[in-house]
Motif scaffolding. Structure first.
Motif, PDB file in Angstrom:
ATOM      1  N   ARG A  80       0.836  -1.212   0.000  1.00 48.03           N
ATOM      2  CA  ARG A  80       0.000   0.000   0.000  1.00 48.03           C
ATOM      3  C   ARG A  80       0.868   1.258   0.000  1.00 48.03           C
ATOM      4  N   ILE A 135      -0.557  -5.826   0.037  1.00 53.63           N
ATOM      5  CA  ILE A 135      -1.835  -5.873  -0.663  1.00 53.63           C
ATOM      6  C   ILE A 135      -2.119  -7.339  -0.955  1.00 53.63           C
ATOM      7  N   THR A 164      -5.606  -2.160  -9.865  1.00 54.32           N
ATOM      8  CA  THR A 164      -6.018  -3.053  -8.778  1.00 54.32           C
ATOM      9  C   THR A 164      -5.496  -4.460  -9.071  1.00 54.32           C
TER      10      THR A 164
END
Length: 206
Positions: A13, A91, A190
């Motif tokens: 992140r 993540i 993403t």
């Protein structure tokens, strides 16, 4: 195929507007203000922070320079810098992607703009050697993206032709630099979108 991962914003992140809103609530009321403050603090990863990224200035010198440039109290600058490791949370979706790519037989490397203290932290807290065959941290090679020398160094170290490398990075300028040198590249937004892009390229089953 060799797949090359960026770290900040891809595997870990890194979102400066929300980060600064958490660390500096007295200066940053929300993410909109955080985005403005981030531009001043990090200088789009050029200037003072860029030198820190490239290992050309240590943390203390970087804090001095940001203080001199901005007028913000040095202890507050240091507080932000010391909070970065906590911001660099794994993540999970990208970690799963790494496991699936390895299971599919692909070789993984990393190419990250990362000051040495944060590189040390990531190595100590995550099994990078299990995930990646090799990798490059900018702070250790005194070069950084999006400049050509670090990509050329990566091609040499990873033992591949540029066209045999697929690069995942969240910054368009880094993607542009890689593709200009013949790399394949995916602009990361993403983990889910990256997975679809890799499936479309045949690296993972649909």
């Amino acid at each position: 195929m060799k797949v090359v991962f960026d770290f900040g914003g891809v595997l870990f992140r890194w979102h400066p507007p929300s980060f600064l809103a958490r660390v500096w609530p007295h200066r940053v009321a929300d993410e909109q203000v955080g985005a403005e403050v981030a531009r001043t603090f990090f200088q789009a990863y050029g200037g003072d922070w860029g030198a820190f990224d490239q290992g050309l200035a240590d943390a203390a010198t970087t804090a001095d320079r940001i203080t001199a440039r901005t007028g913000w109290p040095r202890e507050e600058i240091v507080a932000v810098m010391e909070a970065v490791p906590q911001e660099l949370q794994l993540i999970d979706g990208t970690a799963a992607l790494i496991q699936d790519l390895k299971a599919a037989g692909h070789t993984l490397h990393f190419l990250s703009n990362m000051p040495e203290p944060y590189a040390d932290h990531l190595e100590q807290h995550h099994p990078l050697k299990d995930w990646f065959v090799s990798g490059i941290f900018s702070g250790r090679v005194k070069q950084s993206k999006p400049y050509t020398p670090i990509f050329e160094l990566a091609v040499e170290q990873f033992g591949a032709q540029p066209q045999d490398l697929i690069f995942l990075d969240d910054h368009p300028e880094n993607i542009k630099a890689a593709t200009a040198l013949g790399w394949q590249a995916v602009l990361f937004t993403t983990p889910e979108a990256a997975r679809v892009s890799l499936q479309e390229r045949g690296l993972l089953p649909a």
